[in-house]
Design an enzyme around this catalytic site. Structure first.
Site, mmCIF file in Angstrom:
data_model
loop_
_atom_site.group_PDB
_atom_site.id
_atom_site.type_symbol
_atom_site.label_atom_id
_atom_site.label_comp_id
_atom_site.label_asym_id
_atom_site.label_seq_id
_atom_site.Cartn_x
_atom_site.Cartn_y
_atom_site.Cartn_z
ATOM 1 N N MET A 1 -11.985 5.458 -1.063
ATOM 2 C CA MET A 1 -12.344 5.771 0.442
ATOM 3 C C MET A 1 -13.265 7.388 -0.222
ATOM 4 O O MET A 1 -13.602 8.359 1.419
ATOM 5 C CB MET A 1 -11.635 4.965 1.268
ATOM 6 N N HIS B 1 -8.304 2.129 -4.523
ATOM 7 C CA HIS B 1 -8.641 1.857 -3.034
ATOM 8 C C HIS B 1 -9.413 3.358 -3.297
ATOM 9 O O HIS B 1 -9.212 3.222 -2.541
ATOM 10 C CB HIS B 1 -8.422 1.050 -2.565
ATOM 11 N N HIS C 1 -1.273 -0.564 -4.627
ATOM 12 C CA HIS C 1 -2.409 -0.831 -4.020
ATOM 13 C C HIS C 1 -2.428 0.998 -3.799
ATOM 14 O O HIS C 1 -1.490 1.376 -2.880
ATOM 15 C CB HIS C 1 -2.644 -1.565 -2.254
ATOM 16 N N MET D 1 -12.387 -5.030 4.632
ATOM 17 C CA MET D 1 -11.351 -4.714 6.109
ATOM 18 C C MET D 1 -10.725 -4.856 7.029
ATOM 19 O O MET D 1 -11.756 -5.341 7.168
ATOM 20 C CB MET D 1 -11.833 -2.480 5.516
ATOM 21 N N SER E 1 0.620 -1.178 -0.090
ATOM 22 C CA SER E 1 0.205 -0.088 0.087
ATOM 23 C C SER E 1 0.772 1.069 -0.023
ATOM 24 O O SER E 1 1.504 0.773 1.287
ATOM 25 C CB SER E 1 -0.952 0.391 1.654
ATOM 26 N N ASP F 1 -6.997 -6.008 3.282
ATOM 27 C CA ASP F 1 -6.782 -5.018 3.785
ATOM 28 C C ASP F 1 -6.872 -3.675 5.483
ATOM 29 O O ASP F 1 -7.850 -3.642 5.619
ATOM 30 C CB ASP F 1 -7.184 -3.528 2.892
ATOM 31 N N ASP G 1 -4.371 4.114 -2.031
ATOM 32 C CA ASP G 1 -5.798 4.250 -0.793
ATOM 33 C C ASP G 1 -6.001 5.960 -1.525
ATOM 34 O O ASP G 1 -5.575 6.698 -1.188
ATOM 35 C CB ASP G 1 -5.443 4.379 0.124
ATOM 36 N N MET H 1 -8.680 9.239 -0.692
ATOM 37 C CA MET H 1 -9.553 8.718 1.012
ATOM 38 C C MET H 1 -10.020 10.605 0.833
ATOM 39 O O MET H 1 -8.184 11.443 0.203
ATOM 40 C CB MET H 1 -8.578 9.171 1.673
HETATM 41 C C1 DX5 Z 1 -6.282 1.829 5.521
HETATM 42 C C2 DX5 Z 1 -6.703 1.305 4.014
HETATM 43 C C3 DX5 Z 1 -4.734 0.722 3.784
HETATM 44 C C4 DX5 Z 1 -3.745 1.348 4.951
HETATM 45 C C5 DX5 Z 1 -3.087 -0.237 5.539
HETATM 46 O O1 DX5 Z 1 -7.161 2.675 5.222
HETATM 47 O O2 DX5 Z 1 -7.154 1.179 3.050
HETATM 48 O O3 DX5 Z 1 -4.811 -0.032 2.486
HETATM 49 O O4 DX5 Z 1 -3.161 1.809 4.077
HETATM 50 O O5 DX5 Z 1 -2.275 -0.069 6.394
HETATM 51 P P1 DX5 Z 1 -1.533 -0.809 6.632
HETATM 52 O O6 DX5 Z 1 -0.750 -2.105 5.958
HETATM 53 O O7 DX5 Z 1 -0.213 -0.235 7.450
HETATM 54 O O8 DX5 Z 1 -2.429 -0.978 7.236
HETATM 55 ZN ZN ZN Z 2 -6.568 0.329 0.782
#
Ligand code: DX5
Ligand code: ZN
Length: 220
Positions: free
Chosen positions: A69, A67, A34, A138, A9, A176, A36, A38
């Site tokens: 969010m 991903h 991956h 999640m 990630s 994740d 993220d 947000m």
């Molecule tokens: C959280 C993200 C994850 C995050 C995982 O909201 O969707 O992808 O980056 O990070 P770790 O592996 O540090 O929990």
């Molecule tokens: Zn994620």
């Protein structure tokens, strides 16, 4: 049996050295990037958006797994396709017309993913599982890297695997949040196909070795 995949990630990468960290993933045993995204509304944090994804795509040589969010993800499906996403995952909790959203993602030639928050039961996907390429379970509350793994995830993976088999679907299961060498094997044994790992990879002293080890454990 197909190989179990590792998706570092990028949220946990060093943003001041992003190209270096992307090249590290390119040169590692990792399978996917991956990413993220947000929005500060769906989750209580803002990560990065389109210009950063564009910069990542320029250098990334592996599958780009985005991903989202964010609320109302339908507004940006075409944009994420143009930016190089191979897989686009939306949150079940953010989509009123999930079936329509998944069709829109596929019409842009991307694989369609659905993420479930820790409190959302996998049974909500019963009538749509055959339309989903990837379910992202999640295993932390979305919004931040570096949180600890929620143990109930193992039960959810098993329930989801049973649902996929009973419906004859070919959906992959991605985990994740809080993934490490300590839970990887148990997750795969429960039915996981893809393990996302942020802090565990990027905070390690030897990132290439950590990815290799994790992939080895997942495929042992
Ligand atoms: C959280 C993200 C994850 C995050 C995982 O909201 O969707 O992808 O980056 O990070 P770790 O592996 O540090 O929990
Ligand atoms: Zn994620």
């Amino acid at each position: 049996m197909s190989s179990k995949l590792i998706a570092p990630s990028i949220l946990a990468a060093d943003f001041a050295n992003l190209q270096r960290d992307i090249e590290m993933v390119n040169n590692s045993d990792a399978d996917w990037f991956h990413i993220d995204v947000m929005d500060g509304v769906f989750v209580p944090n803002i990560s990065f958006g389109m210009p950063v994804l564009k910069a990542i795509s320029k250098h990334a040589k592996k599958t780009i797994d985005v991903h989202l969010m964010i609320v109302d993800p339908d507004r940006y499906i075409k944009t994420f396709a143009e930016l190089g996403s191979d897989i686009l995952t939306v949150h079940y909790e953010a989509c009123t017309h999930l079936h329509r959203t998944l069709q829109a993602i596929k019409s842009q030639k991307m694989k369609a993913g659905v993420a479930l928050n820790p409190h959302t039961n996998v049974s909500v996907l019963e009538d749509i599982i055959n339309d989903i390429d990837l379910v992202c379970l999640m295993s932390v509350n979305p919004g931040f890297g570096g949180q600890s793994f929620i143990e109930n995830t193992y039960n959810k993976v098993k329930q989801l695997k049973d649902l996929i088999i009973s419906k004859g679907a070919s959906t992959k299961i991605e985990i994740d949040g809080g993934v490490t060498n300590k839970n990887a094997k148990q997750l795969v044994d429960a039915g996981a196909d893809v393990l996302v790992a942020g802090s565990y990879v990027f905070k390690s002293d030897n990132q290439i070795e950590t990815i290799k080890d994790l992939r080895g454990i997942a495929n042992s």
